[in-house]
Scaffold this motif. Structure first.
Motif, PDB file in Angstrom:
ATOM      1  N   VAL A  36       0.835  -1.201   0.000  1.00  0.00           N
ATOM      2  CA  VAL A  36       0.000   0.000   0.000  1.00  0.00           C
ATOM      3  C   VAL A  36       0.873   1.255   0.000  1.00  0.00           C
ATOM      4  O   VAL A  36       0.659   2.192  -0.791  1.00  0.00           O
ATOM      5  CB  VAL A  36      -0.940   0.004   1.215  1.00  0.00           C
ATOM      6  N   LEU A  37       1.892   1.278   0.872  1.00  0.00           N
ATOM      7  CA  LEU A  37       2.765   2.452   0.944  1.00  0.00           C
ATOM      8  C   LEU A  37       3.574   2.627  -0.338  1.00  0.00           C
ATOM      9  O   LEU A  37       3.755   3.749  -0.829  1.00  0.00           O
ATOM     10  CB  LEU A  37       3.708   2.323   2.142  1.00  0.00           C
ATOM     11  N   ALA A  38       4.053   1.507  -0.891  1.00  0.00           N
ATOM     12  CA  ALA A  38       4.842   1.587  -2.121  1.00  0.00           C
ATOM     13  C   ALA A  38       3.982   2.044  -3.292  1.00  0.00           C
ATOM     14  O   ALA A  38       4.447   2.792  -4.169  1.00  0.00           O
ATOM     15  CB  ALA A  38       5.476   0.231  -2.427  1.00  0.00           C
ATOM     16  N   ALA A  39       2.724   1.595  -3.340  1.00  0.00           N
ATOM     17  CA  ALA A  39       1.829   2.033  -4.416  1.00  0.00           C
ATOM     18  C   ALA A  39       1.564   3.528  -4.321  1.00  0.00           C
ATOM     19  O   ALA A  39       1.561   4.244  -5.329  1.00  0.00           O
ATOM     20  CB  ALA A  39       0.520   1.251  -4.352  1.00  0.00           C
ATOM     21  N   ALA A  40       1.352   4.017  -3.099  1.00  0.00           N
ATOM     22  CA  ALA A  40       1.144   5.457  -2.914  1.00  0.00           C
ATOM     23  C   ALA A  40       2.387   6.236  -3.333  1.00  0.00           C
ATOM     24  O   ALA A  40       2.304   7.281  -3.989  1.00  0.00           O
ATOM     25  CB  ALA A  40       0.807   5.750  -1.450  1.00  0.00           C
ATOM     26  N   THR A  44       2.603   8.923  -6.497  1.00  0.00           N
ATOM     27  CA  THR A  44       3.128  10.266  -6.233  1.00  0.00           C
ATOM     28  C   THR A  44       4.366  10.549  -7.077  1.00  0.00           C
ATOM     29  O   THR A  44       4.518  11.634  -7.658  1.00  0.00           O
ATOM     30  CB  THR A  44       3.478  10.419  -4.738  1.00  0.00           C
ATOM     31  N   ALA A  45       5.264   9.558  -7.147  1.00  0.00           N
ATOM     32  CA  ALA A  45       6.476   9.728  -7.955  1.00  0.00           C
ATOM     33  C   ALA A  45       6.132   9.905  -9.425  1.00  0.00           C
ATOM     34  O   ALA A  45       6.770  10.699 -10.132  1.00  0.00           O
ATOM     35  CB  ALA A  45       7.390   8.511  -7.768  1.00  0.00           C
ATOM     36  N   ALA A  46       5.118   9.178  -9.900  1.00  0.00           N
ATOM     37  CA  ALA A  46       4.732   9.302 -11.308  1.00  0.00           C
ATOM     38  C   ALA A  46       4.298  10.726 -11.635  1.00  0.00           C
ATOM     39  O   ALA A  46       4.567  11.227 -12.736  1.00  0.00           O
ATOM     40  CB  ALA A  46       3.602   8.320 -11.627  1.00  0.00           C
ATOM     41  N   MET A  47       3.645  11.393 -10.689  1.00  0.00           N
ATOM     42  CA  MET A  47       3.245  12.789 -10.905  1.00  0.00           C
ATOM     43  C   MET A  47       4.458  13.721 -10.837  1.00  0.00           C
ATOM     44  O   MET A  47       4.663  14.575 -11.695  1.00  0.00           O
ATOM     45  CB  MET A  47       2.198  13.204  -9.866  1.00  0.00           C
ATOM     46  N   MET A 247      12.465  14.445   0.814  1.00  0.00           N
ATOM     47  CA  MET A 247      12.881  13.791   2.060  1.00  0.00           C
ATOM     48  C   MET A 247      11.673  13.252   2.820  1.00  0.00           C
ATOM     49  O   MET A 247      11.731  12.164   3.406  1.00  0.00           O
ATOM     50  CB  MET A 247      13.684  14.763   2.918  1.00  0.00           C
ATOM     51  N   GLY A 248      10.572  14.006   2.817  1.00  0.00           N
ATOM     52  CA  GLY A 248       9.357  13.507   3.458  1.00  0.00           C
ATOM     53  C   GLY A 248       8.817  12.273   2.769  1.00  0.00           C
ATOM     54  O   GLY A 248       8.427  11.296   3.424  1.00  0.00           O
ATOM     55  N   LEU A 249       8.815  12.296   1.441  1.00  0.00           N
ATOM     56  CA  LEU A 249       8.374  11.119   0.686  1.00  0.00           C
ATOM     57  C   LEU A 249       9.308   9.939   0.916  1.00  0.00           C
ATOM     58  O   LEU A 249       8.872   8.777   0.903  1.00  0.00           O
ATOM     59  CB  LEU A 249       8.316  11.452  -0.809  1.00  0.00           C
ATOM     60  N   SER A 250      10.596  10.219   1.108  1.00  0.00           N
ATOM     61  CA  SER A 250      11.544   9.136   1.369  1.00  0.00           C
ATOM     62  C   SER A 250      11.206   8.400   2.663  1.00  0.00           C
ATOM     63  O   SER A 250      11.256   7.174   2.733  1.00  0.00           O
ATOM     64  CB  SER A 250      12.966   9.702   1.440  1.00  0.00           C
ATOM     65  N   LEU A 251      10.847   9.177   3.689  1.00  0.00           N
ATOM     66  CA  LEU A 251      10.494   8.554   4.970  1.00  0.00           C
ATOM     67  C   LEU A 251       9.239   7.702   4.838  1.00  0.00           C
ATOM     68  O   LEU A 251       9.199   6.547   5.276  1.00  0.00           O
ATOM     69  CB  LEU A 251      10.285   9.644   6.021  1.00  0.00           C
ATOM     70  N   GLY A 253       7.599   6.804   1.862  1.00  0.00           N
ATOM     71  CA  GLY A 253       7.512   5.938   0.701  1.00  0.00           C
ATOM     72  C   GLY A 253       8.683   5.008   0.483  1.00  0.00           C
ATOM     73  O   GLY A 253       8.612   4.122  -0.371  1.00  0.00           O
ATOM     74  N   VAL A 254       9.773   5.202   1.251  1.00  0.00           N
ATOM     75  CA  VAL A 254      10.941   4.326   1.091  1.00  0.00           C
ATOM     76  C   VAL A 254      11.310   3.649   2.404  1.00  0.00           C
ATOM     77  O   VAL A 254      11.359   2.419   2.500  1.00  0.00           O
ATOM     78  CB  VAL A 254      12.154   5.117   0.532  1.00  0.00           C
ATOM     79  N   VAL A 255      11.574   4.435   3.461  1.00  0.00           N
ATOM     80  CA  VAL A 255      12.069   3.866   4.719  1.00  0.00           C
ATOM     81  C   VAL A 255      11.035   2.953   5.367  1.00  0.00           C
ATOM     82  O   VAL A 255      11.303   1.763   5.618  1.00  0.00           O
ATOM     83  CB  VAL A 255      12.482   4.991   5.690  1.00  0.00           C
ATOM     84  N   PHE A 256       9.841   3.479   5.654  1.00  0.00           N
ATOM     85  CA  PHE A 256       8.808   2.659   6.292  1.00  0.00           C
ATOM     86  C   PHE A 256       8.450   1.429   5.452  1.00  0.00           C
ATOM     87  O   PHE A 256       8.388   0.307   5.976  1.00  0.00           O
ATOM     88  CB  PHE A 256       7.558   3.494   6.570  1.00  0.00           C
ATOM     89  N   PRO A 257       8.193   1.598   4.146  1.00  0.00           N
ATOM     90  CA  PRO A 257       7.871   0.415   3.344  1.00  0.00           C
ATOM     91  C   PRO A 257       8.980  -0.635   3.323  1.00  0.00           C
ATOM     92  O   PRO A 257       8.706  -1.837   3.395  1.00  0.00           O
ATOM     93  CB  PRO A 257       7.632   0.986   1.938  1.00  0.00           C
ATOM     94  N   LEU A 258      10.242  -0.214   3.236  1.00  0.00           N
ATOM     95  CA  LEU A 258      11.331  -1.189   3.176  1.00  0.00           C
ATOM     96  C   LEU A 258      11.484  -1.956   4.493  1.00  0.00           C
ATOM     97  O   LEU A 258      11.827  -3.138   4.489  1.00  0.00           O
ATOM     98  CB  LEU A 258      12.643  -0.491   2.817  1.00  0.00           C
ATOM     99  N   VAL A 259      11.227  -1.282   5.608  1.00  0.00           N
ATOM    100  CA  VAL A 259      11.247  -1.986   6.891  1.00  0.00           C
ATOM    101  C   VAL A 259      10.144  -3.041   6.929  1.00  0.00           C
ATOM    102  O   VAL A 259      10.354  -4.191   7.352  1.00  0.00           O
ATOM    103  CB  VAL A 259      11.099  -0.993   8.058  1.00  0.00           C
ATOM    104  N   MET A 260       8.942  -2.664   6.491  1.00  0.00           N
ATOM    105  CA  MET A 260       7.833  -3.612   6.439  1.00  0.00           C
ATOM    106  C   MET A 260       8.154  -4.789   5.501  1.00  0.00           C
ATOM    107  O   MET A 260       7.901  -5.956   5.824  1.00  0.00           O
ATOM    108  CB  MET A 260       6.566  -2.912   5.936  1.00  0.00           C
TER     109      MET A 260
END
Length: 327
Positions: A36-40, A44-47, A247-251, A253-260
């Motif tokens: 779910v987080l990666a899709a969001a 967002t990245a596509a835009m 940086m906000g998107l990284s937290l 869209g990247v950090v939290f999803p990768l931990v999960m």
């Protein structure tokens, strides 16, 4: 005597677990949260990637993620109990992690920049189950069912690929060369993403922690994207105009999803990971309704629906008890 024993405990690397953890239901929940987080993040990245340079975006995003993971690793090793001091990654492990991670993320952003998000996500997921089966094998009596379902993922991807080429996807102003470029990137991303998942599972079985692995995954990605962004002279402008947002998107869209995701890989199998991630296009097609560039496409809905149904069937097979073989 007691002091010597304590020193020995500190200097002794953590041992690999005797048997790998396997909790498929918990793994499903972690990977679903990642999906779910990666899709969001993908939508967002596509835009954003229609306006921001891909290399500069990736560099700032993953530099932020790498620094966060490195900080967590250093904190745990300095302030945590002695049992968190574990094995150190060797050159081979770091090399494999960086190659598979770098290629999968760079290709993912290229795919999102050149395709409808739901199409990109589906094409990425269509190759994963095949690659996971090839690495894992399937000798539990369900091999035929797994291969058939893997073919179902490809069929869903084929519908969306046709929709894009024929101008019937949600994006109608991309030329065919751009669509082919994005599709090739999506397939490549799916392959390297699965190889990375398989390797991360092997490292978790050997006893490596999430923060240890994540702190060393992004060197190649940072060198390539940072170097290219500097060469294109887009890095400074991107940091000044969009640095805080990225940086906000990284937290999120990247950090939290990768931990999960890492936790899901640890508790499950690469095949389970990939089939749960294949539900992501359904999330993407809902979220992309907020992107003014995109319209609803019947063929996109059909392809995503096919992929979602196949994914549910594959998850049911994984969670069901293995068939008992006759003696």
């Amino acid at each position: 005597m007691e002091k010597s024993a304590n020193l020995a405990a500190v200097n002794t690397p953590a041992q690999s677990p005797a048997t790998p953890l396997y909790r498929p239901l918990a793994a499903l929940c972690f990977v679903a949260a990642y999906t779910v987080l990666a899709a969001a993040n993908g939508v967002t990245a596509a835009m954003l990637l229609q306006e921001i340079d891909i290399a500069a975006f990736a560099f700032v995003s993953f530099l932020s993620a790498a620094l966060m993971f490195y900080g967590v690793r250093r904190y745990r090793e300095r302030n945590g109990p002695t049992h968190v001091i574990a094995l150190g990654l060797g050159k081979r492990e770091i090399g494999v992690l960086n190659i598979t991670t770098g290629l999968s993320w760079i290709l993912m952003y290229i795919a999102y920049a050149n395709l409808e998000p739901a199409v990109a996500a589906t094409l990425m997921c269509s190759v994963g189950p095949f690659v996971a089966i090839a690495f894992e094998g399937a000798d539990d009596g369900r091999a035929r069912a797994r291969w058939a379902l893997a073919a179902g993922f490809v069929a869903g991807g084929a519908v969306l690929f046709y929709a894009s080429l024929s101008g019937q996807s949600a994006v109608i102003d991309f030329d065919q060369s751009r669509i082919l470029y994005g599709a090739a990137a999506a397939f490549g991303c799916g392959y390297f993403m699965t190889v990375s998942t398989v390797y991360l599972k092997k490292l978790s079985v050997r006893g490596f922690r999430t923060d240890q692995v994540m702190a060393h995954r992004f060197y190649l990605l940072l060198v390539v994207t940072g170097g290219y962004a500097l060469w294109q002279q887009t890095l400074v402008d991107t940091v000044l105009e969009h640095g805080v947002l990225i940086m906000g998107l990284s937290l999120i869209g990247v950090v939290f999803p990768l931990v999960m995701l890492q936790r899901g890989i640890t508790l499950g199998t690469p095949y389970l990971t990939m089939v749960v991630m294949a539900t992501g296009p359904l999330v993407s097609i809902v979220l992309q309704l907020f992107d003014g560039r995109l319209a609803m496409s019947p063929l996109s809905l059909i392809g995503v629906g096919m992929t979602f149904l196949v994914s549910i069937a594959a998850i049911r097979i994984v969670l069901s008890p293995a068939p008992v073989r006759a003696a």
